[in-house]
Scaffold this motif. Structure first.
Motif, PDB file in Angstrom:
ATOM      1  N   ALA A 198     -13.549   1.005  21.774  1.00  0.00           N
ATOM      2  CA  ALA A 198     -12.212   0.701  21.270  1.00  0.00           C
ATOM      3  C   ALA A 198     -11.953   1.540  20.025  1.00  0.00           C
ATOM      4  O   ALA A 198     -12.535   1.269  18.968  1.00  0.00           O
ATOM      5  N   PRO A 199     -11.110   2.567  20.099  1.00  0.00           N
ATOM      6  CA  PRO A 199     -10.842   3.414  18.926  1.00  0.00           C
ATOM      7  C   PRO A 199     -10.303   2.655  17.722  1.00  0.00           C
ATOM      8  O   PRO A 199     -10.384   3.156  16.607  1.00  0.00           O
ATOM      9  N   ILE A 200      -9.770   1.449  17.944  1.00  0.00           N
ATOM     10  CA  ILE A 200      -9.250   0.673  16.820  1.00  0.00           C
ATOM     11  C   ILE A 200     -10.351   0.370  15.814  1.00  0.00           C
ATOM     12  O   ILE A 200     -10.095   0.230  14.610  1.00  0.00           O
ATOM     13  N   GLU A 201     -11.622   0.290  16.291  1.00  0.00           N
ATOM     14  CA  GLU A 201     -12.738   0.045  15.375  1.00  0.00           C
ATOM     15  C   GLU A 201     -12.900   1.200  14.391  1.00  0.00           C
ATOM     16  O   GLU A 201     -13.256   0.991  13.234  1.00  0.00           O
ATOM     17  N   ASN A 202     -12.645   2.426  14.851  1.00  0.00           N
ATOM     18  CA  ASN A 202     -12.690   3.577  13.948  1.00  0.00           C
ATOM     19  C   ASN A 202     -11.536   3.550  12.957  1.00  0.00           C
ATOM     20  O   ASN A 202     -11.673   3.999  11.816  1.00  0.00           O
ATOM     21  N   ALA A 203     -10.407   3.015  13.414  1.00  0.00           N
ATOM     22  CA  ALA A 203      -9.211   3.046  12.577  1.00  0.00           C
ATOM     23  C   ALA A 203      -9.336   2.163  11.345  1.00  0.00           C
ATOM     24  O   ALA A 203      -8.679   2.420  10.322  1.00  0.00           O
ATOM     25  N   TRP A 204     -10.166   1.119  11.392  1.00  0.00           N
ATOM     26  CA  TRP A 204     -10.270   0.212  10.247  1.00  0.00           C
ATOM     27  C   TRP A 204     -10.933   0.868   9.042  1.00  0.00           C
ATOM     28  O   TRP A 204     -10.852   0.341   7.933  1.00  0.00           O
ATOM     29  N   ARG A 205     -11.590   1.997   9.232  1.00  0.00           N
ATOM     30  CA  ARG A 205     -12.245   2.649   8.094  1.00  0.00           C
ATOM     31  C   ARG A 205     -11.235   3.086   7.040  1.00  0.00           C
ATOM     32  O   ARG A 205     -11.523   3.053   5.846  1.00  0.00           O
ATOM     33  N   ALA A 206     -10.061   3.500   7.482  1.00  0.00           N
ATOM     34  CA  ALA A 206      -9.060   4.012   6.529  1.00  0.00           C
ATOM     35  C   ALA A 206      -8.583   2.923   5.563  1.00  0.00           C
ATOM     36  O   ALA A 206      -8.662   3.105   4.344  1.00  0.00           O
ATOM     37  N   PRO A 207      -8.087   1.770   6.031  1.00  0.00           N
ATOM     38  CA  PRO A 207      -7.643   0.754   5.054  1.00  0.00           C
ATOM     39  C   PRO A 207      -8.797   0.138   4.277  1.00  0.00           C
ATOM     40  O   PRO A 207      -8.642  -0.167   3.086  1.00  0.00           O
ATOM     41  N   LYS A 208      -9.951  -0.053   4.910  1.00  0.00           N
ATOM     42  CA  LYS A 208     -11.080  -0.644   4.186  1.00  0.00           C
ATOM     43  C   LYS A 208     -11.584   0.302   3.099  1.00  0.00           C
ATOM     44  O   LYS A 208     -11.979  -0.135   2.013  1.00  0.00           O
ATOM     45  N   GLY A 209     -11.577   1.607   3.390  1.00  0.00           N
ATOM     46  CA  GLY A 209     -11.985   2.567   2.373  1.00  0.00           C
ATOM     47  C   GLY A 209     -11.047   2.571   1.186  1.00  0.00           C
ATOM     48  O   GLY A 209     -11.473   2.679   0.030  1.00  0.00           O
ATOM     49  N   GLN A 210      -9.753   2.430   1.442  1.00  0.00           N
ATOM     50  CA  GLN A 210      -8.781   2.387   0.366  1.00  0.00           C
ATOM     51  C   GLN A 210      -8.967   1.143  -0.501  1.00  0.00           C
ATOM     52  O   GLN A 210      -8.868   1.193  -1.726  1.00  0.00           O
ATOM     53  N   VAL A 211      -9.273   0.014   0.132  1.00  0.00           N
ATOM     54  CA  VAL A 211      -9.487  -1.227  -0.614  1.00  0.00           C
ATOM     55  C   VAL A 211     -10.711  -1.120  -1.511  1.00  0.00           C
ATOM     56  O   VAL A 211     -10.724  -1.574  -2.663  1.00  0.00           O
ATOM     57  N   LYS A 212     -11.795  -0.488  -1.005  1.00  0.00           N
ATOM     58  CA  LYS A 212     -13.030  -0.375  -1.773  1.00  0.00           C
ATOM     59  C   LYS A 212     -12.869   0.533  -2.986  1.00  0.00           C
ATOM     60  O   LYS A 212     -13.578   0.394  -3.973  1.00  0.00           O
ATOM     61  N   ARG A 213     -11.963   1.493  -2.893  1.00  0.00           N
ATOM     62  CA  ARG A 213     -11.801   2.453  -3.992  1.00  0.00           C
ATOM     63  C   ARG A 213     -10.957   1.915  -5.131  1.00  0.00           C
ATOM     64  O   ARG A 213     -10.801   2.582  -6.159  1.00  0.00           O
ATOM     65  N   GLN A 214     -10.348   0.768  -4.988  1.00  0.00           N
ATOM     66  CA  GLN A 214      -9.448   0.233  -6.001  1.00  0.00           C
ATOM     67  C   GLN A 214      -9.986  -1.085  -6.551  1.00  0.00           C
ATOM     68  O   GLN A 214     -10.720  -1.806  -5.867  1.00  0.00           O
ATOM     69  N   ALA A 215      -9.586  -1.368  -7.780  1.00  0.00           N
ATOM     70  CA  ALA A 215      -9.917  -2.657  -8.397  1.00  0.00           C
ATOM     71  C   ALA A 215      -8.873  -3.684  -7.946  1.00  0.00           C
ATOM     72  O   ALA A 215      -7.693  -3.549  -8.262  1.00  0.00           O
ATOM     73  N   ILE A 216      -9.300  -4.673  -7.178  1.00  0.00           N
ATOM     74  CA  ILE A 216      -8.381  -5.653  -6.606  1.00  0.00           C
ATOM     75  C   ILE A 216      -8.539  -6.975  -7.347  1.00  0.00           C
ATOM     76  O   ILE A 216      -9.641  -7.509  -7.466  1.00  0.00           O
ATOM     77  N   TRP A 217      -7.409  -7.477  -7.846  1.00  0.00           N
ATOM     78  CA  TRP A 217      -7.461  -8.723  -8.616  1.00  0.00           C
ATOM     79  C   TRP A 217      -6.514  -9.783  -8.072  1.00  0.00           C
ATOM     80  O   TRP A 217      -6.566 -10.931  -8.495  1.00  0.00           O
ATOM     81  N   ASP A 218      -5.623  -9.432  -7.149  1.00  0.00           N
ATOM     82  CA  ASP A 218      -4.719 -10.439  -6.605  1.00  0.00           C
ATOM     83  C   ASP A 218      -4.363 -10.076  -5.164  1.00  0.00           C
ATOM     84  O   ASP A 218      -4.661  -8.984  -4.676  1.00  0.00           O
ATOM     85  N   VAL A 219      -3.708 -10.998  -4.479  1.00  0.00           N
ATOM     86  CA  VAL A 219      -3.387 -10.838  -3.060  1.00  0.00           C
ATOM     87  C   VAL A 219      -2.425  -9.680  -2.847  1.00  0.00           C
ATOM     88  O   VAL A 219      -2.562  -8.896  -1.895  1.00  0.00           O
ATOM     89  N   ALA A 220      -1.448  -9.543  -3.721  1.00  0.00           N
ATOM     90  CA  ALA A 220      -0.460  -8.478  -3.553  1.00  0.00           C
ATOM     91  C   ALA A 220      -1.119  -7.097  -3.637  1.00  0.00           C
ATOM     92  O   ALA A 220      -0.807  -6.191  -2.848  1.00  0.00           O
ATOM     93  N   ALA A 221      -2.027  -6.929  -4.587  1.00  0.00           N
ATOM     94  CA  ALA A 221      -2.711  -5.645  -4.720  1.00  0.00           C
ATOM     95  C   ALA A 221      -3.593  -5.359  -3.508  1.00  0.00           C
ATOM     96  O   ALA A 221      -3.697  -4.210  -3.048  1.00  0.00           O
ATOM     97  N   LEU A 222      -4.236  -6.392  -2.963  1.00  0.00           N
ATOM     98  CA  LEU A 222      -5.073  -6.216  -1.784  1.00  0.00           C
ATOM     99  C   LEU A 222      -4.244  -5.775  -0.581  1.00  0.00           C
ATOM    100  O   LEU A 222      -4.611  -4.849   0.146  1.00  0.00           O
ATOM    101  N   ARG A 223      -3.110  -6.408  -0.388  1.00  0.00           N
ATOM    102  CA  ARG A 223      -2.256  -6.057   0.741  1.00  0.00           C
ATOM    103  C   ARG A 223      -1.682  -4.651   0.574  1.00  0.00           C
ATOM    104  O   ARG A 223      -1.635  -3.868   1.530  1.00  0.00           O
ATOM    105  N   THR A 224      -1.282  -4.302  -0.640  1.00  0.00           N
ATOM    106  CA  THR A 224      -0.730  -2.967  -0.884  1.00  0.00           C
ATOM    107  C   THR A 224      -1.774  -1.880  -0.630  1.00  0.00           C
ATOM    108  O   THR A 224      -1.484  -0.844  -0.015  1.00  0.00           O
ATOM    109  N   ALA A 225      -3.008  -2.101  -1.090  1.00  0.00           N
ATOM    110  CA  ALA A 225      -4.068  -1.113  -0.898  1.00  0.00           C
ATOM    111  C   ALA A 225      -4.389  -0.933   0.583  1.00  0.00           C
ATOM    112  O   ALA A 225      -4.585   0.186   1.065  1.00  0.00           O
TER     113      ALA A 225
END
Length: 385
Positions: A326-353
């Motif tokens: 399922a190529p969708i499994e490869n696709a999750w790397r992009a948003p998860k990588g963006q989340v890991k690179r940022q300091a997340i402190w609230d729900v809005a920031a997590l969703r935006t990242a």
């Protein structure tokens, strides 16, 4: 008395050189002497010289000079340089400790291994450093890695994967027209809060060994404070949906404890507002799903199966234990990588990242993954699952 005349240029000058003694004779002489000394056998040096075939003067020279001239001889103990911080016997003891103690022993830091294994060092010598311990165990094939949370492919799963791949290729072959109709869908969870992973010491090739499995305990109070957002998406040839955020618990106690999507949440928050819109707009697609209970895979009669039948949705459940299909499994790397690179402190920031990372995933890359699915099926068949 007249002084002797110097030799003429044509007269050769004779120089005396010490005759070279064969190294084999040196080794044989020293080995015989060591053997007789060790076993307290009566002998004379002249007997040894005669047996080996060297004269008396050469024989005594060999016996006198052997620590300097034959320092690489395995018969004699090496005395050069600083003693090793860890002996081979001590390294063997560390390896035996790692094999015997299982998960608890392998999770220890490098610096604590010697104490845990019971190694003792003289008070006048310094204990080995972390770098030294790691270096010696690396040479034996041991290294640090992240713990395995579950097994990847067992024999039963491999058989299912191979059978699924053979059937898919028998029915559709390498027909890109069919494979490009599929829209691969899945859910993903984004978290922020106190969490971490344990590093394990293991040997090369020891993937998913029983001693490296992290047995998950009941969540602590800090883990309960983690914030988790769930999203659904689908990708296909020249197609990429938006991240669709959904909630598992509707506030009336309808939900589950593992974060998986429920039948009602899948029907009301994904199928009805999103997939039905594609059907109404005349999209020609086949929806790929995993066989989770929330997708209606556990029974033939549930609210999700009823919705699909009522709305004429074309779908199929992918093979269990085959996320690589399922190529969708490869696709999750992009948003998860963006989340890991940022300091997340609230729900809005997590969703935006997460949405920012999802936007970076190019359609060209998705199309490439989709066209590789038949090749992945062939690879599974060639690898016996």
């Amino acid at each position: 008395m007249p002084s002797p005349s110097p030799p003429s240029p044509s007269t050769p000058v004779v120089q005396r050189h010490r005759k070279h003694t064969d190294t084999t004779k040196k080794t044989e002489l020293l080995t015989l002497k060591k053997f007789r000394d060790t076993n307290d056998l009566p002998y004379s040096n002249e007997d040894l010289f005669k047996y080996v075939g060297v004269n008396r003067r050469t024989g005594y020279r060999i016996l006198k000079d052997h620590p300097r001239r034959l320092h690489d001889n395995p018969v004699f103990k090496e005395t050069r340089g600083r003693p090793a911080a860890l002996t081979e016997a001590q390294i063997d003891q560390l390896v035996a400790f790692l094999k015997a103690e299982g998960y608890e022993g392998r999770a220890l830091p490098w610096a604590n291994l010697c104490d845990a294994a019971g190694l003792e060092f003289p008070s006048q010598s310094k204990p080995p450093t972390t770098w030294t311990i790691r270096k010696h165990l690396n040479r034996r094939g041991w290294k640090k890695c992240v713990t395995c949370n579950k097994f990847w492919v067992d024999y039963n799963t491999a058989s299912l994967r191979e059978a699924f791949a053979r059937e898919a290729l028998a029915n559709h072959g390498l027909n890109f027209t069919y494979w490009r109709r599929i829209r691969y869908s899945d859910e993903v969870h984004f978290k922020f809060g106190p969490e971490g992973k344990v590093n394990i010491i293991r040997q090369r090739g020891e993937r998913y060994c029983i001693d490296c499995i992290h047995h998950r305990q009941r969540p602590t109070e800090a883990e309960d404070r983690q914030v988790c957002l769930s999203a659904w998406a689908a990708i296909g040839w020249n197609f990429k949906s938006q991240l669709v955020w959904y909630t598992v618990n509707d506030g009336n106690g309808n939900g589950n404890g593992n974060g998986a999507i429920t039948l009602q949440a899948y029907r009301d928050q994904i199928l009805e507002p999103v997939v039905k819109k594609w059907i109404d707009e005349g999209h020609d697609f086949i929806l790929e799903e995993n066989g989770a209970s929330g997708h209606g895979g556990n029974s033939d009669n549930n609210i999700v199966r009823q919705w699909k039948e009522k709305n004429g949705s074309k779908y199929f459940f992918n093979c269990p234990g085959a996320p690589d299909l399922a190529p969708i499994e490869n696709a999750w790397r992009a948003p998860k990588g963006q989340v890991k690179r940022q300091a997340i402190w609230d729900v809005a920031a997590l969703r935006t990242a997460a949405e920012k990372g999802w936007e970076k995933l190019s359609q060209e890359t998705i199309n490439k993954w989709v066209d590789e699915v038949p090749e992945r099926l062939l690879d599974i068949i060639n690898a016996k699952g």
